[in-house]
Design an enzyme around this catalytic site. Sequence first.
Site, PDB file in Angstrom:
ATOM      1  N   LYS A 107      -6.199  -5.043   2.656  1.00 26.38           N
ATOM      2  CA  LYS A 107      -4.744  -4.917   2.743  1.00 26.38           C
ATOM      3  C   LYS A 107      -4.221  -5.866   3.817  1.00 26.38           C
ATOM      4  O   LYS A 107      -4.870  -6.069   4.842  1.00 26.38           O
ATOM      5  CB  LYS A 107      -4.350  -3.473   3.069  1.00 26.38           C
ATOM      6  CG  LYS A 107      -4.778  -2.445   2.037  1.00 26.38           C
ATOM      7  CD  LYS A 107      -4.350  -1.035   2.440  1.00 26.38           C
ATOM      8  CE  LYS A 107      -4.728  -0.012   1.368  1.00 26.38           C
ATOM      9  NZ  LYS A 107      -6.186   0.244   1.372  1.00 26.38           N
ATOM     10  N   GLY A 135      -4.104   2.495  -2.251  1.00 27.82           N
ATOM     11  CA  GLY A 135      -3.780   3.913  -2.306  1.00 27.82           C
ATOM     12  C   GLY A 135      -4.290   4.639  -1.080  1.00 27.82           C
ATOM     13  O   GLY A 135      -5.006   4.063  -0.246  1.00 27.82           O
ATOM     14  N   SER A 137      -6.630   6.206   0.926  1.00 25.93           N
ATOM     15  CA  SER A 137      -8.089   6.303   0.759  1.00 25.93           C
ATOM     16  C   SER A 137      -8.816   5.913   2.035  1.00 25.93           C
ATOM     17  O   SER A 137      -9.287   4.779   2.148  1.00 25.93           O
ATOM     18  CB  SER A 137      -8.539   5.406  -0.404  1.00 25.93           C
ATOM     19  OG  SER A 137      -7.947   4.118  -0.298  1.00 25.93           O
ATOM     20  N   ALA A 139     -11.810   5.440   4.358  1.00 27.19           N
ATOM     21  CA  ALA A 139     -13.230   5.246   4.089  1.00 27.19           C
ATOM     22  C   ALA A 139     -14.049   6.471   4.486  1.00 27.19           C
ATOM     23  O   ALA A 139     -15.011   6.846   3.804  1.00 27.19           O
ATOM     24  CB  ALA A 139     -13.733   4.018   4.845  1.00 27.19           C
ATOM     25  N   LYS A 190       2.980  -0.663   4.637  1.00 23.84           N
ATOM     26  CA  LYS A 190       2.825   0.683   5.191  1.00 23.84           C
ATOM     27  C   LYS A 190       2.153   0.664   6.552  1.00 23.84           C
ATOM     28  O   LYS A 190       2.361   1.567   7.376  1.00 23.84           O
ATOM     29  CB  LYS A 190       2.056   1.582   4.217  1.00 23.84           C
ATOM     30  CG  LYS A 190       0.666   1.084   3.818  1.00 23.84           C
ATOM     31  CD  LYS A 190      -0.444   1.535   4.710  1.00 23.84           C
ATOM     32  CE  LYS A 190      -1.792   1.029   4.250  1.00 23.84           C
ATOM     33  NZ  LYS A 190      -2.879   1.374   5.178  1.00 23.84           N
ATOM     34  N   SER A 253      -6.400   6.566  10.751  1.00 23.44           N
ATOM     35  CA  SER A 253      -5.625   5.334  10.663  1.00 23.44           C
ATOM     36  C   SER A 253      -5.671   4.564  11.976  1.00 23.44           C
ATOM     37  O   SER A 253      -5.169   5.021  12.998  1.00 23.44           O
ATOM     38  CB  SER A 253      -4.167   5.650  10.307  1.00 23.44           C
ATOM     39  OG  SER A 253      -3.356   4.510  10.488  1.00 23.44           O
ATOM     40  N   ARG A 254      -6.257   3.375  11.937  1.00 24.67           N
ATOM     41  CA  ARG A 254      -6.323   2.538  13.141  1.00 24.67           C
ATOM     42  C   ARG A 254      -4.930   2.084  13.572  1.00 24.67           C
ATOM     43  O   ARG A 254      -4.671   1.895  14.762  1.00 24.67           O
ATOM     44  CB  ARG A 254      -7.224   1.342  12.886  1.00 24.67           C
ATOM     45  CG  ARG A 254      -6.701   0.379  11.855  1.00 24.67           C
ATOM     46  CD  ARG A 254      -7.703  -0.658  11.411  1.00 24.67           C
ATOM     47  NE  ARG A 254      -8.754  -0.083  10.585  1.00 24.67           N
ATOM     48  CZ  ARG A 254      -9.688  -0.802   9.971  1.00 24.67           C
ATOM     49  NH1 ARG A 254      -9.707  -2.110  10.112  1.00 24.67           N
ATOM     50  NH2 ARG A 254     -10.602  -0.232   9.229  1.00 24.67           N
ATOM     51  N   ASN A 255      -4.026   1.907  12.603  1.00 22.65           N
ATOM     52  CA  ASN A 255      -2.663   1.506  12.942  1.00 22.65           C
ATOM     53  C   ASN A 255      -1.934   2.620  13.675  1.00 22.65           C
ATOM     54  O   ASN A 255      -1.255   2.375  14.678  1.00 22.65           O
ATOM     55  CB  ASN A 255      -1.903   1.115  11.668  1.00 22.65           C
ATOM     56  CG  ASN A 255      -2.429  -0.168  11.064  1.00 22.65           C
ATOM     57  OD1 ASN A 255      -2.150  -1.254  11.534  1.00 22.65           O
ATOM     58  ND2 ASN A 255      -3.231  -0.039  10.008  1.00 22.65           N
ATOM     59  N   VAL A 278      -9.646  -4.052  13.586  1.00 20.15           N
ATOM     60  CA  VAL A 278      -8.499  -4.870  13.201  1.00 20.15           C
ATOM     61  C   VAL A 278      -7.295  -3.968  12.966  1.00 20.15           C
ATOM     62  O   VAL A 278      -7.367  -3.000  12.209  1.00 20.15           O
ATOM     63  CB  VAL A 278      -8.802  -5.680  11.928  1.00 20.15           C
ATOM     64  CG1 VAL A 278      -7.563  -6.448  11.473  1.00 20.15           C
ATOM     65  CG2 VAL A 278      -9.963  -6.635  12.168  1.00 20.15           C
TER      66      VAL A 278
END
Length: 340
Positions: A107, A135, A137, A139, A190, A253-255, A278
Amino acid sequence: MMANISVIGSGGWGSAVAIMLAKNGHRVTLWSYLKEESEDLKKYRENKPFLPGVKFPDGVRFTSELSECCQDADVIVTATPSHAIRTTAKNMSGFIKDGQIIVNISKGLEEGTHSTLSKVIKEEIPNCEVVVMSGPSHAEEVSRDIPTTNVVACENCETAKIIQDIFMNPNFRVYTNTDVLGVELGGSLKNVIALCAGIVDGMGLGDNTKAALMTRGLVEMSRLGVALGAKHETFNGLSGVGNLIVTCTSMHSRNRRAGILIGQGKTPEQARDEVKMVVEGIKTCRAAKELADSAGVEMPIVNEAYKVLFEGMAPGMALKNLMGRDKKHETEMDFLGTVK
């Protein structure tokens, strides 16, 4: 049908997809950029940094040689970070047969060009057919067979159905779509809103604030997507609202995690170093702002996020700017069908 599948990129998501596809009965080869990383995966049969405790099925092979992955593959899955897509695709190009199906599950948008990743792949490998998958998902959950749904998009409906059959299982449901651009933009944009959601959490604000951010963030994602040629309804699906929900609410979520640190007072650089992964939302924020500016699209959340990430504005001031904007009608539409 059983297929020979190569997964290019052995991070968390690439590893999770390799595990899932092997469980689906396919012959899977997982490629790593570094030879020592590939050797570790082969030795321990586990991606310890990203998916600790999850073992690769016996059928998964490991390599750091692109030629070994590409030449005999029925399907190639690309799972490298967005900044590595062009170089990786260029290095793959000499081993790709005409009509090769490449499924991009990464992404993001390319820095500088702002191109979608499928466009980058097609530029470097013009003789291939590109499918994109996106979508909600994580990991960590897919690798552990937690029920998940995704969407695969391709202009060729029959190719999308082939990939749907390859990926689908009782715990991974796959839908098809022909709006490749919309699916890619939903999966990319997103990350910017998820970063902002983390900032909201880091500032200690409430559920009301996050709900407002997510709702208006979805409007901005759709607004830019439609202006660039995507379909509005795609953003109401798995790649749009589905991705948005999962990345804005989960600590996977790393973001969001990076955003929390920024909301607590860390600089974007400090947050990125602490997350140690990242953070696509930072790069995508710049690309989204520049795309919006060039298309004349209003994206107030993205604009304020840009000021926080690249101009040193305090998150509290960005929030004040957003809350103090001129009065609007929620569903007022202009001639493009986008919200003013």
